[in-house]
Design a protein around this motif. Structure first.
Motif, PDB file in Angstrom:
ATOM      1  N   PHE A 144       0.831  -1.193   0.000  1.00  0.00           N
ATOM      2  CA  PHE A 144       0.000   0.000   0.000  1.00  0.00           C
ATOM      3  C   PHE A 144       0.878   1.260   0.000  1.00  0.00           C
ATOM      4  CE2 PHE A 144      -3.598   2.471   1.037  1.00  0.00           C
ATOM      5  CZ  PHE A 144      -3.326   3.240   2.149  1.00  0.00           C
ATOM      6  N   PRO A 151      -5.410   5.343  -5.294  1.00  0.00           N
ATOM      7  CA  PRO A 151      -5.789   4.415  -4.227  1.00  0.00           C
ATOM      8  C   PRO A 151      -7.103   4.782  -3.564  1.00  0.00           C
ATOM      9  CG  PRO A 151      -4.055   5.894  -3.501  1.00  0.00           C
ATOM     10  CD  PRO A 151      -4.261   6.149  -4.950  1.00  0.00           C
ATOM     11  N   TRP A 152      -7.543   5.991  -3.744  1.00  0.00           N
ATOM     12  CA  TRP A 152      -8.762   6.399  -3.048  1.00  0.00           C
ATOM     13  C   TRP A 152     -10.015   6.078  -3.833  1.00  0.00           C
ATOM     14  CZ3 TRP A 152     -11.094   9.646  -6.269  1.00  0.00           C
ATOM     15  CH2 TRP A 152     -10.294  10.388  -7.139  1.00  0.00           C
ATOM     16  N   SER A 163     -11.498   0.229  -5.775  1.00  0.00           N
ATOM     17  CA  SER A 163     -10.840  -0.700  -6.682  1.00  0.00           C
ATOM     18  C   SER A 163     -11.848  -1.612  -7.357  1.00  0.00           C
ATOM     19  CB  SER A 163      -9.844  -1.525  -5.881  1.00  0.00           C
ATOM     20  OG  SER A 163      -9.838  -2.852  -6.300  1.00  0.00           O
ATOM     21  N   ILE A 174      -9.382  15.163  -3.139  1.00  0.00           N
ATOM     22  CA  ILE A 174      -8.968  13.881  -2.562  1.00  0.00           C
ATOM     23  C   ILE A 174      -7.442  13.790  -2.609  1.00  0.00           C
ATOM     24  CG2 ILE A 174      -9.125  11.383  -2.808  1.00  0.00           C
ATOM     25  CD1 ILE A 174     -11.770  12.349  -2.022  1.00  0.00           C
ATOM     26  N   MET A 219      -5.862  15.428   0.303  1.00  0.00           N
ATOM     27  CA  MET A 219      -5.951  14.630   1.533  1.00  0.00           C
ATOM     28  C   MET A 219      -4.991  13.455   1.498  1.00  0.00           C
ATOM     29  SD  MET A 219     -10.106  14.430   1.878  1.00  0.00           S
ATOM     30  CE  MET A 219     -10.976  15.468   0.732  1.00  0.00           C
ATOM     31  N   THR A 220      -4.985  12.758   0.390  1.00  0.00           N
ATOM     32  CA  THR A 220      -4.139  11.557   0.350  1.00  0.00           C
ATOM     33  C   THR A 220      -2.665  11.939   0.376  1.00  0.00           C
ATOM     34  OG1 THR A 220      -4.400  11.513  -2.043  1.00  0.00           O
ATOM     35  CG2 THR A 220      -5.823  10.070  -0.776  1.00  0.00           C
ATOM     36  N   LEU A 251     -17.847  13.387  -1.471  1.00  0.00           N
ATOM     37  CA  LEU A 251     -16.589  12.752  -1.869  1.00  0.00           C
ATOM     38  C   LEU A 251     -16.265  11.580  -0.953  1.00  0.00           C
ATOM     39  CD1 LEU A 251     -14.206  15.788  -2.613  1.00  0.00           C
ATOM     40  CD2 LEU A 251     -15.482  14.379  -4.248  1.00  0.00           C
ATOM     41  N   GLN A 252     -16.705  11.675   0.306  1.00  0.00           N
ATOM     42  CA  GLN A 252     -16.377  10.649   1.294  1.00  0.00           C
ATOM     43  C   GLN A 252     -17.434   9.545   1.362  1.00  0.00           C
ATOM     44  OE1 GLN A 252     -13.420  11.141   2.515  1.00  0.00           O
ATOM     45  NE2 GLN A 252     -13.257  13.228   1.746  1.00  0.00           N
ATOM     46  N   MET A 261     -18.829   6.388   0.383  1.00  0.00           N
ATOM     47  CA  MET A 261     -18.295   5.210  -0.287  1.00  0.00           C
ATOM     48  C   MET A 261     -19.432   4.333  -0.802  1.00  0.00           C
ATOM     49  SD  MET A 261     -15.116   5.697  -0.143  1.00  0.00           S
ATOM     50  CE  MET A 261     -14.354   4.116  -0.488  1.00  0.00           C
ATOM     51  N   ARG A 266     -18.371   6.940  -8.627  1.00  0.00           N
ATOM     52  CA  ARG A 266     -18.470   6.363  -7.290  1.00  0.00           C
ATOM     53  C   ARG A 266     -19.719   5.485  -7.319  1.00  0.00           C
ATOM     54  NH1 ARG A 266     -16.149   8.041  -2.861  1.00  0.00           N
ATOM     55  NH2 ARG A 266     -14.465   7.469  -4.239  1.00  0.00           N
TER      56      ARG A 266
END
Lengths: 735, 735
Positions: free
Chosen positions: B9, B46-47, B50, B179, B182-183, B386-387, B389, B418
């Protein structure tokens, strides 16, 4: 309701009345000694659910465990008690009746009535020690009776046949009305010529009159020294919903013992009786609405059956919960010995010794002659359990529900069965027990979600027009939610107005014009719960965890303020008289001060209020004195077996001398004692047109929630749903 | 999480970071002009979820109507807008990107990012006039971008390719983080030697470090003139629940634009990192609990399928409701044009033009160095949508749910999907729509009960540790319930204490000791909703229907007092700044003063608060200035299309100059105007051990409820359930 059935109904009523009168005068309610009698509700009294009732015969009540369900109806006649808290059985009721019939008090009485016959629960310490398999304690009945115009509280020992008369003269107030009191009051006015004359003069046919018995509270001398009731009437012409057709201003004051009409107040002659149009709510009378019909069949399905077991008729075991459940004529439903299994230790831990609806208070907000006295206390005056009718399977409770019957005694002591009075079902609503998904921020591929499944215990009481739905909902995370739903039919007032444009600027209607000539009068509902919490044992403390703003000192922090939790242990009752404040909030913990978690927090449960309302009436107003148990939202008292009914044991016409408020004012110590928490759920109800002719349900609730009771999240290890576990369903053949 | 996957990761992260850096420096995010690109989340970042994510491929997203369901995934690439409010499509996102890439502002920039690309909704009056079948208005994108360290608000006309730069310098504050912001913040500290040294000295392996980007609010000069973030880290060793293993006191201040470490504050070295024991919550890591497993499969079943139709991807039609639904990167879910059919007239009537979660405010209650700044605004800082999921079918939503995808743009303008971001399902919970049973008093044989079926729209946002579940529930009686559930994982603080017996008397822990070395810090949650109510049209008034005690005059009545409803129409904004008071209660009506019911009541809806909490912080405290939109529970403002975000458009590091509080202080007229109601739902959260290591869901809600909107009960004619209509189910073969 059409006029023909009503005519039959009236005829039936009068016939029954004569039978009653005959029985009273000639038979003194005397049972045939030695004969075991089960009152057949259908033929004996119009207020019992008739055997023709479609709901009674359709739904099988299960024996022993719903998992091993059979469709046989439980044989109440042969029921025997198996738990110290089990309600009186048919045989026990009959024995009480037999014993009392030969007791001096009643033998010499030419008029007596049993207003309440229930189990006198054994002392708490005995019940706490009792274990399954041990013999029961002597079974004792607690009886409230009136004989020769005097109220008595007595106990009847069913082993020794011994009768103990505990007291004979309560300071004020009378026992809960019997169903016979209420039904006889509905026809008594018809014996009065003035009443009949005004009915006819108002253009109502006597055969169309339906009357309601309205408890009159207490407002002074006029309501003292005799048992009184007020009766108001409605026109049933062209509608089953007579409640929407008040004969406004006509109030009959009645002596409940003699059935004598004391006074007829007739003030609203100029007010027309509202029309029947659009008032009937029965399905059979409706044109269907396509839009609401277009919802495809949807159901909670559990094809392997419910997961709970009911042992010995009353002991419920489900998931990590165990509790004793019984119907009660006054409280409705009593939940006792509620324990939750600690999944770490496997041990069942005490949470609540006893919880029930202790009293209701429903003051209407109209000070005029025909309305001021409407300040109902539905449990103590009418019997919240007595008014709980059989539930309607599929509609009152989902298809997977189990039903429990109530067995109560009528005024003459004869037992009867109120079938399907309580239902119990597991519920999945699509809600989430807990969840976490890792977010785009961490990018970790984790998503763990657990569905929430709960167990609901429900009853619905119809106190004349209003319907109260009371749910006790048990969650696997240890939470108990107590929810009250209000539906049914408004108590409305006739008015000459047909449109708001006829109303002068500031005129006070005391409510909302709902339809032509119909005002929905503003009122409140308060439902006070008795919650004898026993957190890991009886000796507990009440902690007000106050959330306070703390200002920082100069230089201490870039922050000026933060919130701090300040724990205040209540020493005495007055420390625990709580009025909720949004801007001075607290958590309300019941803790066991002698039992700590691994990291040293006292184990506890908290009372979590939801939306609610507070009574704003003047504390010196007679109704509020009687309803003073609503002066605070939370109270805590030391356990005292005589303090169970928040408005007093004899609440009818009481002056308010025996309320929770009076008890609490003694300011007894409550720290590290066996304590009882009282919570009052409130609603202000300003009616609106959507409440006409029947109200969509409005609900509110509060929670009892573990707080450091468990070492960690008790549902952490609950499994998620997998497709392979869920049922396979198809539409019904006919659908 | 085991260390090996984390290593992969981390490696992946760093690789991506280099790619990003390369792209920024060399390519200026330049897209290949003319090439339509859909970002493949799986391989690009990665956000993004997958493709291996089990939830993405399993659940079919339906095309057009769920009734005529196919299992084909919707082809977002070919989607075209069909309603004026439809969100931007993939093709439109790509066009925006192409247009902007050649715009002067970005062409000359060697660093730019698009922080928000959403539809610029057409003017309200246009949308209100638009009818299906008419051409759409010119499609315009609203873009918030940063280029060369400056924030810009612009619109891109997708018909004319015209770009309008609306402003370039907001007074204070920055746009919602991307994003990528943040990442990238989560790994930036690893480039700092001091940081790495302290990590190693604290005994944590660098490979086990997981960091969170924490918005730092604004507290003065230190937080001005550059875009900053604070980063705090955790040990992932032996648990996926790293949140429970804080590396306490270590805070890295980072420049978000340059990724430069500005400051490392390292104060908690003596505090041990809590152990991983019992922290993992994943199902795969649990020993099962027999008690919770013993619940038989239970499910909401609807074998004929859902009853709603989704037209053109976004227009939902169910029972008597119709509304437009779209995912939004900032608000999460936007409900627009909500209309309810009047069953008397058959007409669809306006209820709400637009409703959404406008802002959240989550202040933690610890003034110390590593905690004081934690005063999150999850919508404006992190992007509530955005958050959100992908939802977990069967567990986040019941089996009969329909799922809707979100299509958003990444920081470089590339669109991504999403999937399953929003679900919608019909719900039957066993609750009762309305009921009435005639009681023993009247003895009439009537029992009429209607089950309640509702439609739920749900999303769940995971803002790092916390999970917010937002439900919009539509009832056939016209009520809309908006419910927020809190679950997920606490933000905890490391401590040297292992047991409360080590804590000196009055020492303030700022929270609860949840486990050895773990404190759950006290915090609040406020969720502020924007509710543009349009009751039968846009011009409405806000009426505070105050419930007041009225004392009677001497001799007027045996009653001393009663409650009266006093209607106060709000003239200006300050009249509608409402703090709820239990002892000074009101109903809050939004009415159409020009439209009356048949009997003359103004039609309306009321806002019905449920359980809630109020912010008690000092109004001059910097966090409360920024969160001043929580100073009241209800506000009403005149409609202004620029006032949608209660904390301001640029809330990140803002000083609080653009909040609802500031707008409302202008005290503009609101009577008989197009008005917007703002409601804030609050929670105080004193953590308890049951919240460890993951929290059982806590919920609260408020209602929008018709009040004299309908002439009478709109579900009067709804049918009851009949056995013959319900599904036939059997246990799953495997169960």
């Amino acid at each position: 309701m059409e006029s023909k059935p009503f005519f039959r109904f009236l005829f039936f009523f009068i016939a029954i009345a004569f039978l009653f009168l005959f029985a009273w005068t000639h038979l003194h309610y005397a049972p045939s000694p030695g004969v075991t009698t089960l009152l057949d509700c259908a033929s004996n009294s119009p207020w019992c659910t008739s055997s023709k009732n479609r709901f009674q015969s359709k739904q099988p009540t299960l024996t022993k465990t719903p998992r091993a369900s059979t469709s046989q109806r439980r044989h109440h006649e042969s029921a025997v008690p198996r738990h110290p808290l089990d309600p009186l059985t048919i045989q026990e009721f009959n024995k009480v009746r037999k014993i009392l019939s030969s007791h001096a008090l009643f033998k010499s009485s030419n008029k007596y009535a049993l207003h309440s016959v229930v189990l006198e629960e054994p002392n708490k310490e005995l019940v706490l020690k009792w274990k399954k398999g041990q013999p029961l304690f002597p079974r004792i009945a607690s009886v409230i009776a009136r004989a020769n115009g005097v109220s008595h509280v007595l106990t009847v020992n069913l082993e020794t046949d011994n009768v103990t008369v505990l007291n004979t003269a309560p300071p004020t107030g009378y026992p809960t009305m019997t169903i016979e009191d209420m039904t006889s009051a509905t026809w008594a006015p018809l014996s009065n010529a003035k009443f009949n004359r005004t009915i006819i003069e108002r253009g109502v046919n006597l055969k169309d009159v339906a009357c309601l018995p309205i408890s009159l509270g207490w407002f002074g001398k006029k309501e003292e020294n005799r048992r009184l009731i007020k009766v108001q009437c409605y026109s049933m012409e062209d509608t089953a919903n007579f409640y929407m057709r008040p004969i406004e201003g006509l109030t009959v004051l009645l002596d409940m013992d003699t059935k004598e009409v004391v006074e007829v107040s007739d003030t609203g002659r100029s007010i027309p009786i509202p029309k029947a149009t659009n008032t009937d709510y029965r399905f059979s009378e409706q044109k269907l609405q396509q839009d609401l019909n277009s919802i495809n069949p949807i159901s909670i399905e559990q094809p392997k059956g419910p997961s709970f077991v009911i042992e010995d008729e009353h002991l419920v075991k489900w998931a990590n919960w165990e509790f004793h459940l019984k119907p009660d004529p006054r409280a409705g439903v009593v939940v006792s010995r509620a324990k939750v299994r600690d999944l770490e230790s496997g041990v069942l831990r005490d949470v609540m010794y006893k919880g029930f609806t202790s009293e209701l208070f429903v003051p209407y907000m109209d000070p005029t002659d025909a309305w001021y006295f409407k300040t109902y206390m539905d449990a103590g005056e009418y019997g919240f359990g007595l008014q709980a009718m059989p539930l309607d399977p599929l509609n009152d409770c989902p298809r997977n529900a189990y039903y429990m019957d109530g067995v109560f005694a009528a005024g003459d002591g004869v037992p009867y069965v109120r079938s399907n009075m309580v239902c119990m079902f597991e519920r999945y609503t699509g809600d989430i027990g807990w969840r976490h998904a890792e977010s785009p921020i961490t990018g970790m591929e984790i998503k763990e979600v657990r569905p929430k499944v709960t167990l609901v215990v429900r009853m619905a009481a119809s106190v004349a027009n209003y319907d109260y739905i009371v749910d006790w909902e048990f969650q696997t995370d240890g939470l108990i939610r107590i929810k009250v739903g209000l539906s049914g039919i408004l108590m409305v007032k006739g008015t000459a107005y047909e449109n708001m444009n006829q109303v002068e600027g500031q005129e006070n209607l005391f409510g909302t014009l709902l339809s032509e000539n119909v005002i929905g009068v503003i009122h409140d509902h308060y439902i006070t719960f008795y919650l004898d919490m026993d957190i890991d044992g009886s000796d507990n403390s009440f902690v007000n965890v106050n959330i306070k703003r703390q200002e920082t000192s100069p230089g201490e922090s870039p922050r000026k303020s933060y919130l701090k939790a300040v724990r205040n242990v209540a020493k005495t009752e007055k420390d625990a008289q709580i009025q909720l404040k949004l801007y001075d909030p607290s958590e309300f913990h019941v803790i066991n001060p002698t039992k700590k978690t691994r990291v040293g927090n006292p184990v506890g449960y908290k009372v979590v209020p939801g939306g609610t309302a507070a009574s704003l009436l003047d504390h010196d107003d007679p109704p509020q004195k009687r309803g003073a148990f609503t002066n605070n939202q939370i109270w805590v008292t030391p356990y005292n077996r005589s303090e169970q009914w928040a408005g007093g044991l004899f609440v009818y016409q009481s002056h308010g001398e025996d309320t929770l408020d009076v008890w609490s004012e003694r300011d007894r110590p409550i720290e590290n004692k066996d304590i009882v928490v009282w919570y009052t759920l409130g609603f202000h109800h300003i009616p609106c047109q959507e409440d006409f002719p029947i109200m969509p349900t409005v609900s509110s609730s509060f929670d009892l929630k573990p707080v450091n009771f468990f070492e960690s999240n008790p549902i952490l290890r609950a499994p998620p749903y997998f497709e392979k576990d869920l049922p396979v369903c198809r539409p019904a053949a006919s659908a």
